[in-house]
Design a protein around this motif. Structure first.
Motif, PDB file in Angstrom:
ATOM      1  N   GLU A  63       0.832  -1.210   0.000  1.00 28.51           N
ATOM      2  CA  GLU A  63       0.000   0.000   0.000  1.00 28.51           C
ATOM      3  C   GLU A  63       0.861   1.252   0.000  1.00 28.51           C
ATOM      4  N   TYR A  64       2.177   1.071  -0.025  1.00 27.16           N
ATOM      5  CA  TYR A  64       3.067   2.226  -0.087  1.00 27.16           C
ATOM      6  C   TYR A  64       2.990   2.864  -1.471  1.00 27.16           C
ATOM      7  N   GLY A  65       3.088   4.188  -1.504  1.00 26.45           N
ATOM      8  CA  GLY A  65       3.046   4.907  -2.764  1.00 26.45           C
ATOM      9  C   GLY A  65       4.333   4.732  -3.547  1.00 26.45           C
ATOM     10  N   PRO A  66       4.275   5.090  -4.842  1.00 25.39           N
ATOM     11  CA  PRO A  66       5.445   4.900  -5.706  1.00 25.39           C
ATOM     12  C   PRO A  66       6.701   5.588  -5.169  1.00 25.39           C
ATOM     13  N   ALA A  67       6.571   6.815  -4.678  1.00 20.79           N
ATOM     14  CA  ALA A  67       7.758   7.542  -4.219  1.00 20.79           C
ATOM     15  C   ALA A  67       8.397   6.832  -3.038  1.00 20.79           C
ATOM     16  N   THR A  68       7.577   6.314  -2.136  1.00 18.97           N
ATOM     17  CA  THR A  68       8.105   5.594  -0.976  1.00 18.97           C
ATOM     18  C   THR A  68       8.834   4.331  -1.407  1.00 18.97           C
ATOM     19  N   VAL A  69       8.211   3.583  -2.324  1.00 16.34           N
ATOM     20  CA  VAL A  69       8.841   2.345  -2.793  1.00 16.34           C
ATOM     21  C   VAL A  69      10.175   2.645  -3.457  1.00 16.34           C
ATOM     22  N   TRP A  70      10.190   3.669  -4.317  1.00 13.56           N
ATOM     23  CA  TRP A  70      11.462   4.032  -4.968  1.00 13.56           C
ATOM     24  C   TRP A  70      12.495   4.440  -3.929  1.00 13.56           C
ATOM     25  N   GLY A  71      12.056   5.199  -2.926  1.00 20.58           N
ATOM     26  CA  GLY A  71      12.987   5.660  -1.893  1.00 20.58           C
ATOM     27  C   GLY A  71      13.636   4.500  -1.159  1.00 20.58           C
ATOM     28  N   VAL A  72      12.814   3.514  -0.758  1.00 19.07           N
ATOM     29  CA  VAL A  72      13.360   2.348  -0.053  1.00 19.07           C
ATOM     30  C   VAL A  72      14.319   1.580  -0.962  1.00 19.07           C
ATOM     31  N   MET A  73      13.947   1.421  -2.219  1.00 24.49           N
ATOM     32  CA  MET A  73      14.785   0.673  -3.147  1.00 24.49           C
ATOM     33  C   MET A  73      16.131   1.357  -3.340  1.00 24.49           C
ATOM     34  N   ILE A  74      16.097   2.675  -3.485  1.00 22.47           N
ATOM     35  CA  ILE A  74      17.356   3.393  -3.701  1.00 22.47           C
ATOM     36  C   ILE A  74      18.225   3.346  -2.438  1.00 22.47           C
ATOM     37  N   ALA A  75      17.577   3.498  -1.263  1.00 19.85           N
ATOM     38  CA  ALA A  75      18.342   3.421  -0.019  1.00 19.85           C
ATOM     39  C   ALA A  75      18.994   2.048   0.126  1.00 19.85           C
TER      40      ALA A  75
END
Lengths: 245, 111
Positions: free
Chosen positions: B4-16
């Motif tokens: 249920e996380y939004g796209p920006a959050t998912v990208w942020g976790v992936m990049i981190a």
């Protein structure tokens, strides 16, 4: 012999890595398909595969994101699973030492279990590889693993294809490490390191220790046991080449 | 399960996670290039990383593929013994994998 576009060490790397790709492919298919199942967009699933490029931590992150776990938990889990790469980085660093910074960065990005295992075996088996040859071998191995991982992830993302689990193709991966383990165990202290490392890792699996910690504990305990056994057990003198660095 | 996380959050976790993983991979490769002399005790200890890690990567996948230790009725154990023998006598990765997979399939499917 026909002239080849590829340097000899690159060709040797491709030949050595070819059978490993067979075992990595189904893993990548599953990682790609699972990411889409967990609600990631195809672009995100492909991005995860390119940005992180570490199968076990990708699968854990996917599963935790799918379960809406705390973001810090997702991150910490992925990091802990990849901590074993500290050992690979330390072990292979002396061989990469003459490389320029940009090559070191590229080589670091594509450092995986299989690329580490094949390359360190190649480097310790011979004294006369210059730094260019070492880089050619490494990038042939690590680069083809990267390409196959990305392509098979994409297939998994788009088609959701799965290899029937009954085939057990993923069994090819431990067989690779087994085929490297046998020639790497050239002395009694190294046999002790292998026995302790393998034993601790098996205990970790049997006790369902999470986060790949059994592997990390096994590797660490094995190195400590090898150091302790060194000097107490005969090394047969054949350790000299194995300890090139 | 679906996030249920939004796209920006998912990208942020992936990049981190990607940055952290790169940091782990590059750590000693970078460090050993900066210090003049790696201590002998360290290089001595690093000789034991390959046997220790290869065994730690191999054995659980053979004797405990599902988590629990399984020797009896586990085709992987017998197949690994065949593969280890090939590795010992032939010392070739392709031959080892082919022999191990052939033994594994023969036992599993009973060719």
């Amino acid at each position: 012999m026909s002239r080849s576009l590829l340097p000899a060490e690159a060709r040797r790397g491709l030949r050595d890595v070819a059978p490993i790709l067979l075992g990595v492919a189904p893993f990548a298919l599953v990682a790609g398909a699972t990411a889409v199942d967990a609600g990631l967009s195809p672009l995100q699933a492909a991005g995860l595969s390119v940005i992180v490029f570490a199968g076990a931590s990708q699968l854990a992150a996917i599963e935790l994101l799918g379960d809406n776990a705390e973001l810090l938990v997702v991150l910490a889990t992925g990091v802990v699973i990849n901590l074993r790469m500290l050992m690979y980085s330390a072990s292979i660093a002396p061989h990469f030492r003459p490389f320029r910074s940009r090559w070191k960065a590229l080589c670091s990005y594509v450092l995986t279990d299989q690329a580490y295992a094949l390359s360190v075996t190649r480097y310790t088996g011979t004294d006369d590889l210059d730094s260019t040859a070492r880089r050619q071998y490494y990038l042939a191995v690590a680069g083809s693993l990267w390409v196959v991982w990305q392509l098979c992830s994409l297939v998994g993302i788009v088609v959701g294809a799965r290899v029937p689990p009954a085939w057990g193709l993923e069994f090819a991966v431990p067989l690779v490490f087994l085929s490297l383990l046998v020639p790497a165990t050239t002395s009694w202290p190294k046999l002790v390191a292998a026995a302790v490392g393998g034993g601790v890792a098996v205990a970790g699996a049997a006790l369902s220790v999470p986060l790949n910690l059994g592997l990390i504990a096994g590797g660490t305990a094995g190195v400590v046991a090898g150091v302790l056994a060194d000097g107490r057990l005969p090394s047969d003198g054949d350790d000299a080449d194995g300890g090139a660095h | 399960m679906a996030t249920e996380y939004g796209p920006a959050t998912v990208w942020g976790v992936m990049i981190a996670l990607g940055v952290a993983t790169f940091g782990i991979r590059a750590s000693f490769v970078h460090l050993f290039g900066r210090i003049d002399e790696v201590p002998d005790r360290v290089t001595n200890a690093l000789r034991f990383v390959p046997p220790a890690v290869f065994a730690a990567l191999t054995l659980p996948a053979i004797v405990a593929p599902e988590g629990a230790i399984a020797i009896v009725g586990n085709e992987r154990v017998a197949a690994a013994v065949v593969a280890a023998a090939v590795a010992w006598f032939v010392d070739d990765i392709l031959a080892t994998i082919l022999a191990g997979m052939a033994a594994f399939w023969a036992l599993r499917f009973g060719f």
